[in-house]
Enzyme design. Sequence first.
Site, mmCIF file in Angstrom:
data_model
loop_
_atom_site.group_PDB
_atom_site.id
_atom_site.type_symbol
_atom_site.label_atom_id
_atom_site.label_comp_id
_atom_site.label_asym_id
_atom_site.label_seq_id
_atom_site.Cartn_x
_atom_site.Cartn_y
_atom_site.Cartn_z
ATOM 1 N N PRO A 26 37.198 61.114 26.952
ATOM 2 C CG PRO A 26 38.751 62.562 26.017
ATOM 3 C CD PRO A 26 38.161 61.197 25.856
ATOM 4 C CG ASN A 27 36.735 66.349 29.254
ATOM 5 O OD1 ASN A 27 37.200 66.518 30.384
ATOM 6 N ND2 ASN A 27 37.429 66.585 28.162
ATOM 7 N NE ARG B 246 32.358 68.388 27.974
ATOM 8 C CZ ARG B 246 32.799 67.609 26.995
ATOM 9 N NH1 ARG B 246 32.429 66.335 26.934
ATOM 10 N NH2 ARG B 246 33.616 68.087 26.087
ATOM 11 C CE1 TYR C 13 29.273 67.627 23.758
ATOM 12 C CE2 TYR C 13 29.897 69.106 25.533
ATOM 13 C CZ TYR C 13 30.162 68.523 24.314
ATOM 14 O OH TYR C 13 31.319 68.837 23.629
ATOM 15 C CG ASN D 227 31.065 60.421 22.449
ATOM 16 O OD1 ASN D 227 32.018 61.028 21.933
ATOM 17 N ND2 ASN D 227 30.015 61.049 22.938
ATOM 18 C CB ALA E 76 38.534 66.156 22.845
ATOM 19 C CG ASP F 64 46.833 53.663 13.308
ATOM 20 O OD1 ASP F 64 46.149 53.953 12.298
ATOM 21 O OD2 ASP F 64 48.017 54.003 13.454
ATOM 22 C CD GLU G 140 33.178 59.214 14.677
ATOM 23 O OE1 GLU G 140 33.474 58.626 13.611
ATOM 24 O OE2 GLU G 140 33.500 60.399 14.922
ATOM 25 C CG HIS H 84 30.609 62.718 17.861
ATOM 26 N ND1 HIS H 84 31.687 62.689 18.719
ATOM 27 C CD2 HIS H 84 31.020 62.138 16.713
ATOM 28 C CE1 HIS H 84 32.716 62.137 18.098
ATOM 29 N NE2 HIS H 84 32.344 61.788 16.885
ATOM 30 C CB SER I 246 27.252 68.236 20.224
ATOM 31 O OG SER I 246 28.607 67.881 19.951
ATOM 32 N NE ARG J 67 30.044 71.836 19.911
ATOM 33 C CZ ARG J 67 30.611 71.149 20.920
ATOM 34 N NH1 ARG J 67 30.511 69.817 20.931
ATOM 35 N NH2 ARG J 67 31.233 71.778 21.885
#
Length: 147
Positions: free
Chosen positions: A10-11, A18, A23, A79, A82, A92, A103, A105, A107, A112
């Site tokens: 999301p986002n 953003r 980011y 990624n 949130a 799962d 994985e 990210h 940032s 943070r």
Amino acid sequence: MPAVLVLNGPNLNLLGTREPEVYGSQTLADIQARCEPVAAALGWTLEMRQTNHEGVLVDWLHEAGARVRAGSVVGVVLNPGAYTHTSVAIRDAIDGAQVPVIEVHLSNVHARESFRHHSYVSPVARGVIVGLGARGYELAIQALALD
Ligand code: DQA
């Protein structure tokens, strides 16, 4: 040619506008353009996707697991946005579908807010890259080529 799936939560469709101080200014399309030659150099095609919906990510991870077993996908760069910090369902799905996941990210989530310090995904990921911006995606693709 096998594919690497780059799945975004999301986002992340808002990248570019953003919080650029957090980011960066690159859009998801810019990141895709950077990643394609990295995948091609490894002999892979790249499938970049983004969704704002948790269940869609779960479905994509199941699809990835089936395609890994069929030999048409090498793994997933994920990624989860949130959902990293909230989603047992995504954790799962990775575990259940037995899909190799790096994985990522943009940032440094550990520098943070404290609610970003915990990841449900990290314990089932093959590796984790944080805080390196768009380059983290390129490194994650390369990481899927490691034994
Ligand atoms: C993010 C970090 C998350 O905490 C946040 O919710 C995001 C983006 C990152 O790429 O830095 O949406 O995953």
